[in-house]
Design a protein around this motif. Structure first.
Motif, short mmCIF file in Angstrom:
data_model
loop_
_atom_site.label_atom_id
_atom_site.label_comp_id
_atom_site.label_asym_id
_atom_site.label_seq_id
_atom_site.Cartn_x
_atom_site.Cartn_y
_atom_site.Cartn_z
N UNK A 35 0.66 -1.05 -0.03
CA UNK A 35 0.06 0.01 0.09
C UNK A 35 0.79 1.18 0.24
N UNK A 36 0.44 2.20 -0.29
CA UNK A 36 1.26 3.58 -0.29
C UNK A 36 1.85 3.77 1.25
N UNK A 37 2.84 3.97 1.35
CA UNK A 37 3.77 4.09 2.51
C UNK A 37 3.78 5.64 2.74
N UNK A 38 4.72 5.79 3.57
CA UNK A 38 4.95 7.18 4.19
C UNK A 38 5.69 8.04 2.86
N UNK A 39 6.69 7.26 2.32
CA UNK A 39 7.37 7.95 1.18
C UNK A 39 6.24 8.47 -0.11
N UNK A 54 -1.19 5.68 -11.96
CA UNK A 54 -2.37 6.03 -11.97
C UNK A 54 -3.26 5.67 -10.60
N UNK A 55 -3.32 4.61 -10.24
CA UNK A 55 -4.23 4.30 -9.16
C UNK A 55 -3.32 4.02 -7.93
N UNK A 56 -3.77 4.29 -6.77
CA UNK A 56 -3.06 4.03 -5.51
C UNK A 56 -4.22 3.51 -4.77
N UNK A 57 -3.87 2.29 -4.03
CA UNK A 57 -4.78 1.59 -3.35
C UNK A 57 -4.57 1.59 -1.81
N UNK A 58 -5.45 1.80 -1.20
CA UNK A 58 -5.33 1.87 0.38
C UNK A 58 -6.21 0.94 1.07
N UNK A 59 -5.45 -0.15 1.42
CA UNK A 59 -6.14 -1.18 2.14
C UNK A 59 -6.14 -1.40 3.77
N UNK A 60 -5.10 -0.32 4.16
CA UNK A 60 -5.05 -0.35 5.62
C UNK A 60 -6.10 0.15 6.54
N UNK A 61 -7.05 0.97 6.02
CA UNK A 61 -8.09 1.68 6.51
C UNK A 61 -9.41 1.59 6.13
N UNK A 62 -10.47 1.19 6.61
CA UNK A 62 -11.71 1.28 6.15
C UNK A 62 -12.39 2.59 6.43
N UNK A 63 -12.91 3.45 5.65
CA UNK A 63 -13.78 4.63 5.83
C UNK A 63 -14.94 4.67 5.01
N UNK A 64 -15.94 5.57 5.19
CA UNK A 64 -16.91 5.82 4.36
C UNK A 64 -16.75 6.55 3.34
N UNK A 65 -17.60 6.79 2.26
CA UNK A 65 -17.33 6.98 0.74
C UNK A 65 -16.82 8.50 0.96
N UNK A 66 -17.46 9.39 2.07
CA UNK A 66 -16.88 10.84 2.03
C UNK A 66 -15.52 10.99 2.65
N UNK A 97 -1.33 -5.79 -7.38
CA UNK A 97 -0.03 -5.26 -7.01
C UNK A 97 -0.17 -4.81 -5.47
N UNK A 98 -1.29 -4.09 -5.04
CA UNK A 98 -1.38 -3.66 -3.78
C UNK A 98 -1.17 -4.79 -2.42
N UNK A 99 -2.02 -5.96 -3.12
CA UNK A 99 -1.93 -6.99 -2.27
C UNK A 99 -2.91 -8.06 -2.88
N UNK A 100 -2.40 -9.02 -3.58
CA UNK A 100 -3.18 -10.19 -4.13
C UNK A 100 -3.96 -11.01 -3.42
N UNK A 101 -3.89 -10.75 -2.00
CA UNK A 101 -4.63 -11.50 -1.13
C UNK A 101 -6.02 -10.81 -0.52
N UNK A 102 -6.04 -9.48 -0.95
CA UNK A 102 -7.15 -8.81 -0.72
C UNK A 102 -8.13 -8.83 -1.71
N UNK A 170 -18.44 1.26 5.60
CA UNK A 170 -16.98 1.24 5.71
C UNK A 170 -16.28 0.35 4.63
N UNK A 171 -15.32 1.01 3.86
CA UNK A 171 -14.70 0.09 2.81
C UNK A 171 -13.16 0.70 2.68
N UNK A 172 -12.23 -0.10 2.10
CA UNK A 172 -11.19 0.47 1.75
C UNK A 172 -11.22 1.33 0.08
#
Length: 183
Positions: A35-39, A54-66, A97-102, A170-172
């Motif tokens: 997932x995108x890290x600090x850098x 183009x795309x950046x996948x955020x799997x570490x946190x689930x949030x609502x749409x807004x 690429x972000x996580x093939x298990x997700x 709540x979704x990634x």
């Protein structure tokens, strides 16, 4: 180059030599981030992104749409839109690429909050399928279950298929680089 930009570049280069968390997703054989890290976050906040990513996948946190919409904007991105089959293929690669298990779902930028049944990309105010006719809703979707489903998620029931869902679930989420090419 300003001293701030120089310092950011040096910090980013140092971080990248010791971590794989910000390697661009440009083909299936390159090392890829979980997932995108600090850098990556610092890089994006400074207004830069790898041109081929183009795309950046955020799997570490689930949030609502807004919240997803806001979090993408807070780092110089926008909630992802998928306008063509080629975009969908790029999204599949980014998710793998972000996580093939997700497995999904992930928030993307589609909503019909303004007018029921008329979905648009909240990030561009253009209808889903604008100029291309492309949509990727799963069979039977969108169905607006209980009259409360107004936001679009990708990856439900599988792959990158779309589904309408209540915006407070709540979704990634997936963000995308903001460039005129992707508008």
């Amino acid at each position: 180059m300003t001293s701030k930009a120089t310092l950011l570049t040096v910090a980013l280069a140092t971080y990248l030599t010791t971590s794989h968390s910000a390697i661009p997703l440009h083909n299936e054989t390159s090392p890829t981030p979980k997932q995108p890290g600090l850098a990556t976050t610092l890089y994006l906040r400074a207004g830069f992104h790898p041109p081929e990513q183009r795309y950046f996948v955020f799997n570490s946190r689930e949030v609502d749409f807004f919240q997803a919409w806001h979090l993408c904007a807070s780092i110089g991105l926008r909630l992802a839109s998928v306008n063509t089959a080629e975009d969908d293929a790029a999204l599949k690669l980014a998710l793998r690429a972000a996580d093939s298990n997700q497995i999904g779902p992930w928030w993307i930028a589609g909503t019909d909050m303004g007018k029921h049944g008329h979905f648009l990309w909240i990030t561009t105010a253009r209808p889903l399928g604008y100029r291309t006719g492309y949509t990727n809703f799963a069979p039977g979707q969108p169905d607006n279950t209980a009259g409360r489903e107004h936001c679009v998620e990708a990856g439900y029931p599988s792959g990158t298929l779309w589904n309408d869902r209540s915006c407070d679930v709540r979704r990634r989420y997936v963000c995308e680089a903001v460039t005129s090419e992707f508008c």
